[in-house]
Design an enzyme around this catalytic site. Structure first.
Site, mmCIF file in Angstrom:
data_model
loop_
_atom_site.group_PDB
_atom_site.id
_atom_site.type_symbol
_atom_site.label_atom_id
_atom_site.label_comp_id
_atom_site.label_asym_id
_atom_site.label_seq_id
_atom_site.Cartn_x
_atom_site.Cartn_y
_atom_site.Cartn_z
ATOM 1 N N HIS A 79 20.540 92.452 66.793
ATOM 2 C CA HIS A 79 21.885 92.729 66.302
ATOM 3 C C HIS A 79 21.819 93.142 64.837
ATOM 4 O O HIS A 79 21.188 92.462 64.023
ATOM 5 C CB HIS A 79 22.792 91.499 66.451
ATOM 6 C CG HIS A 79 23.537 91.468 67.755
ATOM 7 N ND1 HIS A 79 24.900 91.602 67.838
ATOM 8 C CD2 HIS A 79 23.095 91.352 69.028
ATOM 9 C CE1 HIS A 79 25.267 91.557 69.109
ATOM 10 N NE2 HIS A 79 24.196 91.398 69.852
ATOM 11 N N TYR A 209 34.748 89.771 63.587
ATOM 12 C CA TYR A 209 35.516 88.821 62.786
ATOM 13 C C TYR A 209 36.945 89.345 62.665
ATOM 14 O O TYR A 209 37.185 90.378 62.027
ATOM 15 C CB TYR A 209 34.926 88.679 61.385
ATOM 16 C CG TYR A 209 33.509 88.146 61.343
ATOM 17 C CD1 TYR A 209 33.226 86.824 61.674
ATOM 18 C CD2 TYR A 209 32.454 88.961 60.942
ATOM 19 C CE1 TYR A 209 31.929 86.331 61.628
ATOM 20 C CE2 TYR A 209 31.147 88.471 60.882
ATOM 21 C CZ TYR A 209 30.895 87.163 61.232
ATOM 22 O OH TYR A 209 29.617 86.677 61.173
ATOM 23 N N PRO A 301 29.382 76.601 60.302
ATOM 24 C CA PRO A 301 28.830 77.685 61.126
ATOM 25 C C PRO A 301 29.360 79.063 60.766
ATOM 26 O O PRO A 301 29.062 80.030 61.478
ATOM 27 C CB PRO A 301 29.249 77.282 62.539
ATOM 28 C CG PRO A 301 30.513 76.522 62.339
ATOM 29 C CD PRO A 301 30.347 75.779 61.042
ATOM 30 N N LYS A 305 23.912 79.722 59.583
ATOM 31 C CA LYS A 305 22.738 79.388 58.772
ATOM 32 C C LYS A 305 22.013 78.125 59.228
ATOM 33 O O LYS A 305 20.867 77.898 58.832
ATOM 34 C CB LYS A 305 23.151 79.199 57.302
ATOM 35 C CG LYS A 305 23.727 80.430 56.625
ATOM 36 C CD LYS A 305 22.690 81.514 56.482
ATOM 37 C CE LYS A 305 23.220 82.684 55.675
ATOM 38 N NZ LYS A 305 22.278 83.811 55.654
ATOM 39 N N TYR A 396 23.600 87.551 54.338
ATOM 40 C CA TYR A 396 24.034 87.341 55.719
ATOM 41 C C TYR A 396 22.840 87.062 56.633
ATOM 42 O O TYR A 396 22.885 86.197 57.499
ATOM 43 C CB TYR A 396 24.790 88.580 56.185
ATOM 44 C CG TYR A 396 25.529 88.466 57.489
ATOM 45 C CD1 TYR A 396 26.499 87.484 57.679
ATOM 46 C CD2 TYR A 396 25.295 89.368 58.515
ATOM 47 C CE1 TYR A 396 27.201 87.396 58.867
ATOM 48 C CE2 TYR A 396 25.999 89.298 59.706
ATOM 49 C CZ TYR A 396 26.949 88.306 59.883
ATOM 50 O OH TYR A 396 27.647 88.219 61.062
#
Length: 399
Positions: A79, A209, A301, A305, A396
């Protein structure tokens, strides 16, 4: 029937068979270090427990270099993009072409744990399932001990040279550290997610998102037939309070399917509630015990991480334990907290930033209006500034 068995043997006693404990155990076995892993749940439970599935580049490197990535490389999905869906429109970041050019691999944590258990046992590792560690003693000396109880009530005691606490924030490892010997940093972010696992193919190739006035919604691919969704809900939400139909109605609304495309729907397989909380212990060791993963620091979350921090810490600790046991050099062990904590705090900072990016404050007073304006500004800056996009990508995917 209850009995007590007293044994010595393993150089390292590992409490917890999640990614932290299993990666650590495999790295130690591969280096010739004898270790014991003790897990309170059954093997079936840990191999079916759904958790995070986004593995960062450093995690993939650790697994690949140590012969632990066969399943990931065969079945994991690459991804490299995430999309933000807002009232102002949709924009997508191909983070694989930004920053350091790193990507995620999506591989469900239960599959990773299954692989790690199989590898650990194949390498001759000793793993006690359905055995709860009830006490950790002797951490101030050179032979710490764990006392454990099996499912049938049998009491076991095992001593070693070092203990690795990989059993999460509520485990016995944290409780074994005397108060006053560490600083405890914690934050409640005031945000709650309804975490959902749906039997439905992903609806977009990117991580999604959605920022909406009714609250955040998230779309995360897991497998070709299963998708993880998140819905922001009030604290204290009953995960069973909404029907499947009500859940899909809300997901469709917040993800604005009328503007950005329909969602693939299906039965909701699992439901849970996640209260966004973070904490960090400093130092992440006491005497001969070293904390790894959520036992060392809980992270929200929002930026995926947690498991990646656990693998990073396991690699650092394994290297330090091998040096201490092989050449009696504890320099790396003495530096364990100092080596890990700056990376933990960097991950915490980015996770906190993501929480503020994705969740608008509730209410309509002057402060809420101001903070909502800041949120929109952050999204617009991320949409338009290459410098911010590069920084986003680096944090990220990185740890």
């Amino acid at each position: 029937m209850t009995s007590r068995v007293v044994e010595d043997g393993a150089a390292v006693l590992i409490i917890g068979a999640g990614p932290a404990g299993l990666v650590l155990g495999n790295l130690l076995l591969d280096a010739g270090v004898d270790c014991l892993v003790v897990e309170r749940q059954s093997r079936e439970h840990v191999e079916r427990r759904a958790r995070a599935g986004f593995l960062a580049a450093n995690t993939v490197r650790v697994l690949t270099e140590n012969g632990l990535a066969d399943g990931l490389l065969a079945r994991g999905q690459r991804h490299d993009a995430c999309a933000f869906l807002t009232e102002q429109g949709r924009f997508e970041l191909k983070y694989g072409t930004l920053g350091r050019g790193e990507v995620h691999h999506v591989y469900p944590q239960q599959d990773l744990v299954t692989d790690l258990v199989a590898q650990f046992l194949a390498r001759g590792g000793e793993l006690w399932f359905e055995t709860e560690v009830t006490e950790v003693t002797g951490l101030d000396g050179d032979r710490p001990c764990i006392t454990a109880r099996t499912a049938d009530g049998t009491a076991l005691r095992r001593s070693g040279r070092y203990v690795a606490g990989c059993d999460g924030r509520h485990g016995v490892s944290r409780r074994a550290i005397p108060e006053g010997t560490y600083r405890y940093h914690r934050r409640d972010h005031g945000v709650t997610w309804l975490a959902l696992l749906a039997e439905a193919p992903p609806s977009m190739s990117a991580i999604g998102y959605a920022v909406h006035e009714r609250g955040f919604a998230g779309h995360m691919a897991r497998t070709p037939s299963v998708t993880r969704y998140y819905l922001q809900r009030p604290k204290g939400t009953d995960p069973q309070g909404w029907s499947d139909e009500r859940i899909w109605e809300e997901l469709n609304l917040r993800m604005r399917v009328d503007r950005f495309g329909a969602l693939n729907e299906g039965p909701i397989l699992e439901r849970g509630v996640v209260d966004m909380q973070s904490d960090v212990l400093d130092p992440i060791r006491y005497g001969s015990m070293y904390l790894v993963g959520d036992a060392a620091s809980l992270i929200s979350p929002a930026a995926a991480k947690g498991a990646n921090l656990a693998v990073m810490e396991a690699e650092i600790l394994a290297r330090a334990l091998v040096a201490a046991l092989g050449s009696h050099d504890e320099t790396l062990l003495d530096r364990y907290s100092a080596d890990c904590l700056p990376r933990i705090w960097r991950a915490q900072e980015f996770s906190h930033w993501m929480i503020n990016l994705l969740h608008a404050p509730s209410g309509d007073d002057d402060e809420v209006v101001f903070l909502s304006g800041l949120q929109l500004a952050r999204l617009e800056t991320l949409r338009t500034s290459r410098a911010h996009q590069d920084c986003f990508a680096e944090n990220y995917v990185g740890v």
